[in-house]
Design an enzyme around this catalytic site. Structure first.
Site, PDB file in Angstrom:
ATOM      1  N   ASP A  61      16.397  -1.161  11.384  1.00 15.74           N
ATOM      2  CA  ASP A  61      17.100  -0.127  10.610  1.00 15.74           C
ATOM      3  C   ASP A  61      16.410   1.213  10.845  1.00 15.74           C
ATOM      4  OD1 ASP A  61      18.931   1.035   8.909  1.00 15.74           O
ATOM      5  OD2 ASP A  61      17.887   0.442   7.077  1.00 15.74           O
TER       6      ASP A  61
ATOM      7  N   THR B  11       0.849  -1.185   0.000  1.00  8.52           N
ATOM      8  CA  THR B  11       0.000   0.000   0.000  1.00  8.52           C
ATOM      9  C   THR B  11       0.889   1.241   0.000  1.00  8.52           C
ATOM     10  OG1 THR B  11      -0.115  -0.126   2.421  1.00  8.52           O
ATOM     11  CG2 THR B  11      -1.949  -1.087   1.178  1.00  8.52           C
ATOM     12  N   TYR B  12       0.387   2.302  -0.605  1.00 10.85           N
ATOM     13  CA  TYR B  12       1.153   3.554  -0.672  1.00 10.85           C
ATOM     14  C   TYR B  12       0.693   4.473   0.446  1.00 10.85           C
ATOM     15  CZ  TYR B  12       3.692   7.469  -2.690  1.00 10.85           C
ATOM     16  OH  TYR B  12       4.581   8.497  -2.898  1.00 10.85           O
ATOM     17  N   LEU B  13       1.620   4.895   1.278  1.00 13.00           N
ATOM     18  CA  LEU B  13       1.302   5.804   2.374  1.00 13.00           C
ATOM     19  C   LEU B  13       1.564   7.235   1.929  1.00 13.00           C
ATOM     20  CD1 LEU B  13       2.883   3.905   5.423  1.00 13.00           C
ATOM     21  CD2 LEU B  13       0.567   3.732   4.486  1.00 13.00           C
TER      22      LEU B  13
END
Length: 288
Positions: A191, A86-88
Site C-alpha cells: 500500500d 514504537t513511535y517514529l
C-alpha cells in the site's frame, strides 16, 4: 479513549494519550509513558487477528533492515483489536533518492521458494483479500484481487453490466501482458502511497502501515504513481539500484487500476471516472 480500556494495555505509567490523524481504517494514538513514546492503533469490534498481517509485515521489514516501526505488543481489549508500536518522530524533510534506495532494498528481498502471496490474508476495513501461496503472479493479482474487487463493486451497486463488459476486456489484456512478463516474488509494502512513508528527524526515510505480500514489484511502483508524493529523484534512484523491466510503463497502469478500484469501493462514485479512464488507457495503450 476510556481510561479503563487503557488499563488493559501492557504499558505502564501512561502519562498522556492524544489522537493522531491521517488514516481511514484505524483509530490512532500517540501514547506517552514515563519512559517512552508509543504508537497505538485500535480497530473497534475486531479480533486480535486483524493486525496479524501488518505485524508479520513489520517483522519482515525489520529482518530486511528496512526502517519502520517496531512491534511492541498486540492483543484485544473488550472486543477491540490493538497494536502497539514504537513511535517514529517525523522530521521536516528528507531525501527522495534515499527513499528510492530503501524501496529497492525492500524489493530485493525474494520469497525463497519462488511463491507469490503471503502467509496471512489482507484484512482491511472495507475488503479482504486471499493471499494463499500461488505459483504465479497473475493468479494472485488478477484472480484474487481484481476479480474480487469486480465482484464487490457489482454486489454493492457501484458497477453494472456495462462496466463488467469493459472489465472483462481489460482483464484479458492484463492476463495476456502478465503472461509475457517474467515476475519475481519480491517483498512488497502492498500500500505504498505517499501517506505511508515519512522522513525521520535525522532525514532517513521510513515505511509504515504495510499490507505485506510477495509479488511483482511493479505493484508497489504503480501505486506510488496514483496520488503523488514521489518525485523523479525517487524513481531515478530506484531504477539505478533495481531497474524495472521493459514494458513497465504500460504495466504500471494495471496497478493504478487496482488502487482506483479499491478507492471506488471505499469512497464511492467520486472514483468512478478515474477507474473508467484507467481501463480505457489499458485498452488503448500499447506496451512500451
Amino acid at each position: 479513549m476510556n481510561e479503563q480500556w487503557l488499563e488493559h494495555l501492557p504499558l505502564k505509567d501512561i502519562k498522556e494519550i492524544s489522537p493522531v490523524s491521517g488514516g481511514d481504517v484505524n483509530e490512532a494514538y500517540r501514547v506517552e509513558t514515563d519512559t517512552d513514546t508509543f504508537f497505538l492503533l485500535v480497530q473497534r469490534g475486531r479480533k486480535e487477528s486483524f493486525y496479524a498481517a501488518e505485524i508479520a509485515g513489520l517483522n519482515e521489514f525489520e529482518r530486511a533492515g528496512i526502517t519502520a516501526p517496531r512491534v511492541i505488543a498486540s492483543g484485544e481489549v473488550n472486543g477491540d483489536a490493538y497494536l502497539v508500536m514504537t513511535y517514529l518522530e517525523e522530521g521536516a524533510s528528507g531525501s527522495q533518492r534515499q527513499l528510492g534506495q530503501l524501496v529497492a532494498q525492500l524489493h530485493s528481498q525474494q520469497q525463497e521458494e519462488g511463491k507469490f502471496g503471503f502467509s496471512l490474508p489482507y484484512e482491511g476495513g472495507d475488503i479482504s483479500f486471499d493471499n494463499h501461496w500461488q505459483d504465479d503472479w497473475c493468479t494472485i493479482f488478477v484472480d484474487k484481487r481484481l476479480d474480487h474487487l469486480k465482484d464487490e463493486l457489482l454486489n454493492r451497486g457501484l458497477w453494472d453490466a456495462n462496466d463488467i463488459k469493459v472489465y472483462d476486456k481489460v482483464r484479458r489484456q492484463i492476463v495476456a501482458e502478465l503472461e509475457k512478463h517474467q515476475s519475481k516474488p519480491s517483498l512488497l509494502h502492498g500500500d505504498l502511497w505517499g501517506g505511508n512513508y515519512m522522513f525521520l528527524q535525522d532525514g532517513r526515510p521510513a515505511l509504515f502501515d504495510p499490507a505485506p505480500l510477495y509479488g511483482d514489484r511493479e505493484f508497489d511502483i504503480g501505486i506510488t504513481t496514483v496520488f503523488g508524493g514521489f518525485t523523479s529523484e525517487f524513481y531515478d534512484a530506484y531504477n539505478k539500484h533495481y531497474p524495472l523491466a521493459k514494458g513497465a510503463s504500460y504495466r504500471l497502469e494495471f496497478y493504478r487500476l487496482y488502487l482506483l478500484m479499491v478507492h471506488l469501493l471505499k469512497f464511492g462514485e467520486m472514483y468512478r471516472d478515474s477507474v473508467a479512464h484507467s481501463m480505457d488507457k489499458i485498452l488503448q495503450d500499447t506496451t512500451s
